[in-house]
Design a protein around this motif. Structure first.
Motif, PDB file in Angstrom:
ATOM      1  N   ASP A   1       8.217   6.140   2.221  1.00  0.00           N
ATOM      2  CA  ASP A   1       7.911   4.730   2.032  1.00  0.00           C
ATOM      3  C   ASP A   1       8.602   3.901   3.090  1.00  0.00           C
ATOM      4  OD1 ASP A   1       7.923   4.889  -1.582  1.00  0.00           O
ATOM      5  OD2 ASP A   1       6.392   5.289  -0.093  1.00  0.00           O
ATOM      6  N   HIS A   2       8.063   2.762   3.308  1.00  0.00           N
ATOM      7  CA  HIS A   2       8.576   1.948   4.412  1.00  0.00           C
ATOM      8  C   HIS A   2       9.569   0.918   3.973  1.00  0.00           C
ATOM      9  CE1 HIS A   2       6.101   3.533   7.577  1.00  0.00           C
ATOM     10  NE2 HIS A   2       5.169   3.703   6.655  1.00  0.00           N
ATOM     11  N   ASP A   3       9.711   0.753   2.725  1.00  0.00           N
ATOM     12  CA  ASP A   3      10.667  -0.292   2.328  1.00  0.00           C
ATOM     13  C   ASP A   3      12.066   0.243   2.075  1.00  0.00           C
ATOM     14  OD1 ASP A   3       9.998  -0.463  -1.211  1.00  0.00           O
ATOM     15  OD2 ASP A   3       9.963   1.198   0.190  1.00  0.00           O
TER      16      ASP A   3
ATOM     17  N   MET B   1      -0.160  11.206  -2.004  1.00  0.00           N
ATOM     18  CA  MET B   1      -0.971  10.673  -0.905  1.00  0.00           C
ATOM     19  C   MET B   1      -2.416  10.492  -1.336  1.00  0.00           C
ATOM     20  SD  MET B   1      -3.332  11.597   1.629  1.00  0.00           S
ATOM     21  CE  MET B   1      -3.181  13.337   2.041  1.00  0.00           C
ATOM     22  N   VAL B   2      -2.971  11.526  -1.932  1.00  0.00           N
ATOM     23  CA  VAL B   2      -4.387  11.487  -2.304  1.00  0.00           C
ATOM     24  C   VAL B   2      -4.635  10.449  -3.403  1.00  0.00           C
ATOM     25  CG1 VAL B   2      -6.284  12.838  -3.276  1.00  0.00           C
ATOM     26  CG2 VAL B   2      -4.769  13.879  -1.592  1.00  0.00           C
ATOM     27  N   PHE B   3      -3.781  10.456  -4.398  1.00  0.00           N
ATOM     28  CA  PHE B   3      -3.965   9.501  -5.492  1.00  0.00           C
ATOM     29  C   PHE B   3      -3.829   8.070  -4.987  1.00  0.00           C
ATOM     30  CE2 PHE B   3      -3.952   7.656  -9.606  1.00  0.00           C
ATOM     31  CZ  PHE B   3      -2.945   6.706  -9.630  1.00  0.00           C
ATOM     32  N   SER B   4      -2.833   7.846  -4.155  1.00  0.00           N
ATOM     33  CA  SER B   4      -2.592   6.486  -3.657  1.00  0.00           C
ATOM     34  C   SER B   4      -3.765   5.988  -2.832  1.00  0.00           C
ATOM     35  CB  SER B   4      -1.324   6.440  -2.807  1.00  0.00           C
ATOM     36  OG  SER B   4      -0.207   6.765  -3.583  1.00  0.00           O
ATOM     37  N   LEU B   5      -4.307   6.867  -2.035  1.00  0.00           N
ATOM     38  CA  LEU B   5      -5.440   6.491  -1.211  1.00  0.00           C
ATOM     39  C   LEU B   5      -6.598   6.048  -2.114  1.00  0.00           C
ATOM     40  CD1 LEU B   5      -6.053   8.446   2.007  1.00  0.00           C
ATOM     41  CD2 LEU B   5      -7.982   7.457   0.852  1.00  0.00           C
TER      42      LEU B   5
ATOM     43  N   LEU C   1       0.822  -1.212   0.000  1.00  0.00           N
ATOM     44  CA  LEU C   1       0.000   0.000   0.000  1.00  0.00           C
ATOM     45  C   LEU C   1       0.859   1.267   0.000  1.00  0.00           C
ATOM     46  CD1 LEU C   1      -2.758  -1.045   2.589  1.00  0.00           C
ATOM     47  CD2 LEU C   1      -2.878  -1.084   0.096  1.00  0.00           C
ATOM     48  N   ARG C   2       2.095   1.155  -0.421  1.00  0.00           N
ATOM     49  CA  ARG C   2       2.905   2.366  -0.406  1.00  0.00           C
ATOM     50  C   ARG C   2       2.391   3.351  -1.446  1.00  0.00           C
ATOM     51  NH1 ARG C   2       8.494  -0.228  -2.639  1.00  0.00           N
ATOM     52  NH2 ARG C   2       7.640  -1.163  -4.518  1.00  0.00           N
ATOM     53  N   ARG C   3       2.709   4.622  -1.194  1.00  0.00           N
ATOM     54  CA  ARG C   3       2.204   5.688  -2.043  1.00  0.00           C
ATOM     55  C   ARG C   3       2.792   5.584  -3.440  1.00  0.00           C
ATOM     56  NH1 ARG C   3       2.696  11.135   1.596  1.00  0.00           N
ATOM     57  NH2 ARG C   3       1.292  10.555   3.280  1.00  0.00           N
ATOM     58  N   GLU C   4       1.949   5.916  -4.406  1.00  0.00           N
ATOM     59  CA  GLU C   4       2.405   6.000  -5.784  1.00  0.00           C
ATOM     60  C   GLU C   4       2.044   7.372  -6.322  1.00  0.00           C
ATOM     61  OE1 GLU C   4       0.934   1.474  -6.638  1.00  0.00           O
ATOM     62  OE2 GLU C   4       1.139   2.807  -8.352  1.00  0.00           O
TER      63      GLU C   4
ATOM     64  N   GLN D   1      -0.940   2.602   4.554  1.00  0.00           N
ATOM     65  CA  GLN D   1      -0.384   3.550   3.586  1.00  0.00           C
ATOM     66  C   GLN D   1       0.055   4.818   4.301  1.00  0.00           C
ATOM     67  OE1 GLN D   1      -2.655   4.823  -0.065  1.00  0.00           O
ATOM     68  NE2 GLN D   1      -2.078   6.883   0.596  1.00  0.00           N
ATOM     69  N   GLU D   2      -0.800   5.318   5.177  1.00  0.00           N
ATOM     70  CA  GLU D   2      -0.538   6.592   5.823  1.00  0.00           C
ATOM     71  C   GLU D   2       0.086   6.443   7.209  1.00  0.00           C
ATOM     72  OE1 GLU D   2      -1.044   9.791   4.322  1.00  0.00           O
ATOM     73  OE2 GLU D   2      -0.875   8.249   2.762  1.00  0.00           O
ATOM     74  N   ASP D   3       0.156   5.211   7.680  1.00  0.00           N
ATOM     75  CA  ASP D   3       0.792   4.965   8.989  1.00  0.00           C
ATOM     76  C   ASP D   3       0.093   5.743  10.106  1.00  0.00           C
ATOM     77  OD1 ASP D   3       4.074   5.164  10.501  1.00  0.00           O
ATOM     78  OD2 ASP D   3       2.636   3.516  10.415  1.00  0.00           O
ATOM     79  N   LEU D   4      -1.205   5.866  10.007  1.00  0.00           N
ATOM     80  CA  LEU D   4      -1.963   6.544  11.060  1.00  0.00           C
ATOM     81  C   LEU D   4      -2.250   5.565  12.190  1.00  0.00           C
ATOM     82  CD1 LEU D   4      -4.645   8.666   9.139  1.00  0.00           C
ATOM     83  CD2 LEU D   4      -2.341   9.286   9.830  1.00  0.00           C
ATOM     84  N   ASP D   5      -2.249   6.062  13.403  1.00  0.00           N
ATOM     85  CA  ASP D   5      -2.644   5.192  14.503  1.00  0.00           C
ATOM     86  C   ASP D   5      -4.181   5.221  14.627  1.00  0.00           C
ATOM     87  OD1 ASP D   5      -1.342   7.609  16.810  1.00  0.00           O
ATOM     88  OD2 ASP D   5      -3.400   7.401  16.089  1.00  0.00           O
TER      89      ASP D   5
END
Lengths: 108, 183, 185
Positions: C183-185, B33-37, A12-15, B140-144
């Motif tokens: 990114d996390h990787d 961020m927005v597009f990925s979501l 789910l990483r950003r693209e 994706q956003e790593d929100l808690d």
């Protein structure tokens, strides 16, 4: 941290969107509103010739006025929200200022 | 009117000229961020791009009310989430899966990473609406969970239980197709 | 109508005023000089149409819908100018004259020396027709005039101004997470 959660972060990483995304957003800001999607759907009715005139009659008498009314209503709604926001913000700001100074307005 | 500079477009559609370069910078900064979501949620690139554009168009109308960079980010996540969820609700043909009905990916053996990612992304995209958005906001956003609760206007406890359940189902489905998943 | 405590935020109840909108036409010439301007005029059927399109599912829009239920009209003119001195007090003379007529009462006047803002709030009372509200905000580079005709709850209106984003239910987040994540990787 489980592997699944790591895998999810990778999956789910950003693209990034296409390179011209920003330009397209800016272009839309300056465009007139897009055609309502119901028109595109109704185009299907136009294809078979035998339905064409029926479709035209329906569009002219019912769909177009309804579509125009819908867009008018949406615009009126936007304007209403804007107007209320402006009025509410100014009122609230005045309240805040008066509360800060602890006094009523004094002069014209 | 304070805040970031914004000029509301008149109903007569007079073009807005002022402050667009600043707005373009905002779009570039947050478009990923927005597009990925939207992409991870809808799994339809064209639709995701359209949805992302809609979010920024809406941002433009509301820029005056944005109070800080953190508020901006929060606003974008909130609006993008809502638009995505509304979009799926409008699509009458969208298949509705319960958490237990998620189809398993077709791959039967452990795959290389990119394919695992692809399979996992597809599984996420077929989760029910709220669970799907929860997972995306979490990973994706790593929100808690408390931040997710604010974005989606849900109780924190609900967020946590939905997340736990969604992870359980994803784990189970993925484990069947790609072998053991270390827990 | 009572003024309670420091600031007058009170509910306008009952019918009052003469139900006439202010004549704001005198301001329209400022649009040509303004770097940006917005003009909203919603009355009668257009106001009702806009209210009908408000979503009852959206808490903010639902509040607006309730707020405007008894309004007869809402008119807003905002002008922003690139430089100071693009408009004069004389441009506001027509409006100020109308606000001096019987029925209108100036209930708040706030000046800020620091920002050079001046905000005046007027209420219309008396008579058997619905009341009204007028707000005139000036600073050297901005002019905002609001006229609301009909019954309106000032407390609720002010609350909507506090929310900042009328269209979507949203609040300023308490979290201070960084704006972007790598990114996390």
């Amino acid at each position: 941290m489980s592997n699944l959660e790591d895998d999810l972060r990778i999956a789910l990483r950003r693209e990034e969107p296409p390179a011209d995304f920003t330009e397209r957003v800016l272009a839309r800001l300056n465009q007139p509103p897009a055609e309502p999607t119901w028109r595109e759907r109704l185009a299907v009715l136009m294809r078979p010739p035998r339905l064409q005139w029926v479709a035209v009659a329906v569009i002219v008498s019912v769909i177009i006025p309804a579509g125009v009314q819908y867009r008018k209503g949406e615009r009126a709604k936007e304007q209403l929200l804007f107007a209320v926001r402006v009025a509410g913000t100014k009122l609230h700001q005045a309240q805040h200022k008066v509360a800060e100074t602890g006094r009523m307005g004094t002069r014209l | 009117m304070g805040g970031l500079a914004v000029r509301v477009q008149e109903e007569s559609q007079r073009a807005v000229q002022v402050e667009l370069p600043a707005f373009a910078d905002i779009v570039r900064e947050h478009q990923g961020m927005v597009f990925s979501l939207a992409w991870h949620y809808l799994h339809d690139r064209a639709l995701a791009e359209e949805m992302a554009q809609e979010v920024f168009l809406e941002l433009y109308r509301h820029l005056a009310s944005i109070q800080s960079p953190e508020h901006l980010l929060f606003w974008l996540r909130k609006v993008a989430s809502r638009k995505c969820i509304d979009q799926t609700r409008r699509r009458a043909f969208w298949p509705k899966f319960g958490l237990d009905d998620i189809p398993e990916p077709s791959a039967k053996t452990r795959q290389a990473d990119p394919m695992l990612s692809g399979a996992l992304a597809k599984l996420v995209a077929s989760l029910p609406e709220k669970a799907r958005m929860l997972v995306i906001l979490r990973y994706q956003e790593d929100l808690d969970p408390s931040d997710i609760a604010r974005v989606l206007d849900m109780p924190v406890g609900t967020v946590k239980s939905h997340l736990q359940r969604a992870l359980g189902v994803l784990r189970e489905k993925l484990a069947r197709t790609v072998g053991e998943i270390a827990l | 109508m009572k003024i309670l405590g420091g600031f007058a935020l009170f509910v306008l109840v009952g019918t009052a005023g003469y139900g006439q909108a202010l004549d704001l036409k005198g301001l329209e010439k400022l649009a040509a000089k303004a770097s940006d301007s917005t003009e909203v005029a919603l009355d009668g059927s257009l106001l009702r149409l806009g209210a009908k399109f408000l979503s009852a599912d959206d808490p903010d829009q639902a509040k607006v819908k309730k707020l405007v239920a008894e309004l007869k009209g809402i008119y807003v003119k905002t002008y922003e100018f690139a430089q100071e001195g693009e408009y004069a007090e004389s441009d506001l003379a027509s409006i100020r004259n109308q606000l001096r007529e019987p029925g209108w009462s100036r209930i708040v006047g706030v000046k800020s020396k620091k920002d050079r803002d001046n905000t005046e709030i007027y209420l219309k009372t008396g008579g058997s027709e619905p009341g009204g509200l007028a707000i005139v905000c000036t600073n050297p580079k901005e002019l905002v005039v609001v006229n609301i005709v009909g019954k309106i709850d000032l407390d609720e209106l002010s609350e909507l101004g506090d929310l900042g984003v009328p269209k979507i239910d949203i609040e300023k987040p308490k979290s201070t997470k960084p704006a972007d994540k790598k990114d996390h990787d």
